[in-house]
Write an enzyme that holds these catalytic residues in place. Structure first.
Site, short mmCIF file in Angstrom:
data_model
loop_
_atom_site.label_atom_id
_atom_site.label_comp_id
_atom_site.label_asym_id
_atom_site.label_seq_id
_atom_site.Cartn_x
_atom_site.Cartn_y
_atom_site.Cartn_z
N ARG A 237 14.29 23.34 -7.74
CA ARG A 237 15.42 23.42 -6.83
C ARG A 237 15.19 22.43 -5.69
O ARG A 237 14.06 22.28 -5.21
CB ARG A 237 15.54 24.84 -6.24
CG ARG A 237 16.12 25.88 -7.18
CD ARG A 237 17.59 25.66 -7.46
NE ARG A 237 18.17 26.68 -8.33
CZ ARG A 237 18.26 26.57 -9.65
NH1 ARG A 237 17.80 25.51 -10.28
NH2 ARG A 237 18.82 27.53 -10.37
N GLU A 266 23.63 19.89 -3.86
CA GLU A 266 24.31 19.36 -5.06
C GLU A 266 25.81 19.61 -4.99
O GLU A 266 26.23 20.66 -4.51
CB GLU A 266 23.72 20.02 -6.30
CG GLU A 266 22.25 19.64 -6.48
CD GLU A 266 21.57 20.41 -7.60
OE1 GLU A 266 22.26 21.08 -8.40
OE2 GLU A 266 20.34 20.32 -7.67
N HIS A 284 21.17 17.22 -12.28
CA HIS A 284 20.81 18.60 -12.65
C HIS A 284 21.12 18.89 -14.13
O HIS A 284 21.98 19.72 -14.44
CB HIS A 284 21.53 19.61 -11.74
CG HIS A 284 20.87 20.97 -11.74
ND1 HIS A 284 20.85 21.79 -10.65
CD2 HIS A 284 20.19 21.64 -12.70
CE1 HIS A 284 20.21 22.91 -10.94
NE2 HIS A 284 19.80 22.84 -12.20
C1 8YV Z 1 21.56 25.59 -14.98
C2 8YV Z 1 19.36 26.00 -13.81
O1 8YV Z 1 22.12 24.33 -15.12
O2 8YV Z 1 18.80 27.88 -15.09
C3 8YV Z 1 18.79 27.35 -13.99
O3 8YV Z 1 18.29 27.91 -13.02
O4 8YV Z 1 19.20 25.41 -12.80
C4 8YV Z 1 20.10 25.35 -14.91
O5 8YV Z 1 19.58 25.74 -16.13
C5 8YV Z 1 22.26 26.24 -13.87
O6 8YV Z 1 21.71 27.44 -13.47
C6 8YV Z 1 23.67 26.51 -14.25
O7 8YV Z 1 24.39 26.75 -13.15
#
Ligand code: 8YV
Length: 317
Positions: A237, A266, A284
């Site tokens: 993150r 983001e 991402h």
């Molecule tokens: C996804 C992610 O793109 O799983 C997660 O925490 O960051 C990614 O796999 C995201 O959560 C989708 O909104």
């Protein structure tokens, strides 16, 4: 499953089109309006009917929304990271939260390794060099940094950190890590702090969960410890890294490079980074393959189904 008379599922924020369609068609799910006035009206009229939310890490659920839904029992999160869900408020209200662990581990670990290779070997930059017609004019591309046999530090040795370590071990990399708790029987060396870890490695890979517990964990001190020959890779993150400190370090050449799949705000990416050949910037995409997103979707729906039928989630956090 819900019927039109019993529409108890609420979609919060955008989701994969196929998932949103299933929620609408099979669960008659409501979508939380984005317009503030419409949202307030919806919550006043329907708030008490909602028992389950489906959301993703992009949007999440805050305490105020939970408070508007007095019968909410579950937040089903598409994604492994749930830092955008106020888990303390959820716990206080007895709201269960699920995520989608395991199914995305391989793809996110692949992304970390791919980003590391791209950043050190500058493949994306070299690709631009070819496309811009510079090879015949300027000759061979400058030499880059070897990936195999480097010292790699992993910040956060959970499922994804472990999968990254396994892959990089096959590259002959010496792996060490820092984690909230030392992992029992880990084959990798433990560093007591992020600074200590950064000071002994060539590449620092951030694989720690987001949220308040890790906010700004990689600050100026850690970046300085990594130093002008060090690289930062972040597939976790943006919040885990002090982004201003990172941008300054890169612009001023106090860090050799960075591979970033995640950012503090983001989809905004600091424009100062666009001119730097030392960085690789991804929007991402860590888990973004057809196979993994389908598996995440299936697990999200299993959690929702299970909650609606039994009151229990399959993969609670
Ligand atoms: C996804 C992610 O793109 O799983 C997660 O925490 O960051 C990614 O796999 C995201 O959560 C989708 O909104």
């Amino acid at each position: 499953m819900s019927t039109a008379q019993n529409r108890c599922v609420l979609q919060v924020g955008p989701l994969m089109p196929s998932l949103a369609r299933t929620l609408a068609e099979d669960y008659a799910a409501w979508q939380l309006p984005t317009d503030l006035a419409e949202r307030t009206e919806f919550l006043t009229e329907r708030g008490a009917e909602i028992t389950a939310i489906v959301t993703s890490g992009r949007t999440g659920v805050d305490a105020a929304l939970m408070q508007s839904l007095p019968n909410l029992g579950a937040v089903v999160n598409f994604g492994v990271g749930y830092d955008t869900v106020d888990v303390d408020a959820a716990a206080a209200r007895g709201v269960a939260v699920s995520n989608t662990p395991d199914v995305l581990t391989d793809c996110v670990a692949d992304t970390a390794v791919g980003l590391m290779i791209d950043t050190l070997r500058r493949f994306s930059a070299a690709d631009r060099y070819v496309r811009e017609g510079r090879w015949p004019v300027e000759g061979m591309y400058p030499l880059t940094r070897q990936v195999s046999n480097t010292n790699v530090g992993i910040l956060g040795m959970g499922r994804i950190g472990t999968a990254i370590a396994l892959r990089l071990s096959a590259f002959g990399c010496a792996i060490s890590y820092h984690n909230r708790r030392e992992v029992a029987d880990s084959p990798y060396g433990y560093a007591a702090s992020p600074v200590e870890l950064a000071s002994t490695v060539d590449v620092l890979i951030v694989a720690a969960a987001g949220g308040d517990g890790t906010r700004g964990l990689v600050g100026r001190d850690v970046l300085d410890a990594l130093g002008p020959h060090g690289y930062l890779i972040n597939i976790a993150r943006g919040s885990v890294v002090d982004q201003d400190a990172l941008v300054s370090a890169l612009v001023e050449g106090r860090l050799a490079g960075a591979g970033l799949d995640v950012f503090a705000d983001e989809p905004q990416v600091p424009e100062e980074l666009f001119a730097l050949e030392s960085v690789v910037l991804l929007p991402h995409v860590g888990s973004g393959t057809v196979q993994t997103r389908a598996a995440m979707e299936a697990l999200t729906l299993r959690n929702l189904d299970s909650y609606l039928k039994t009151g229990e989630l399959v993969t609670p956090i």
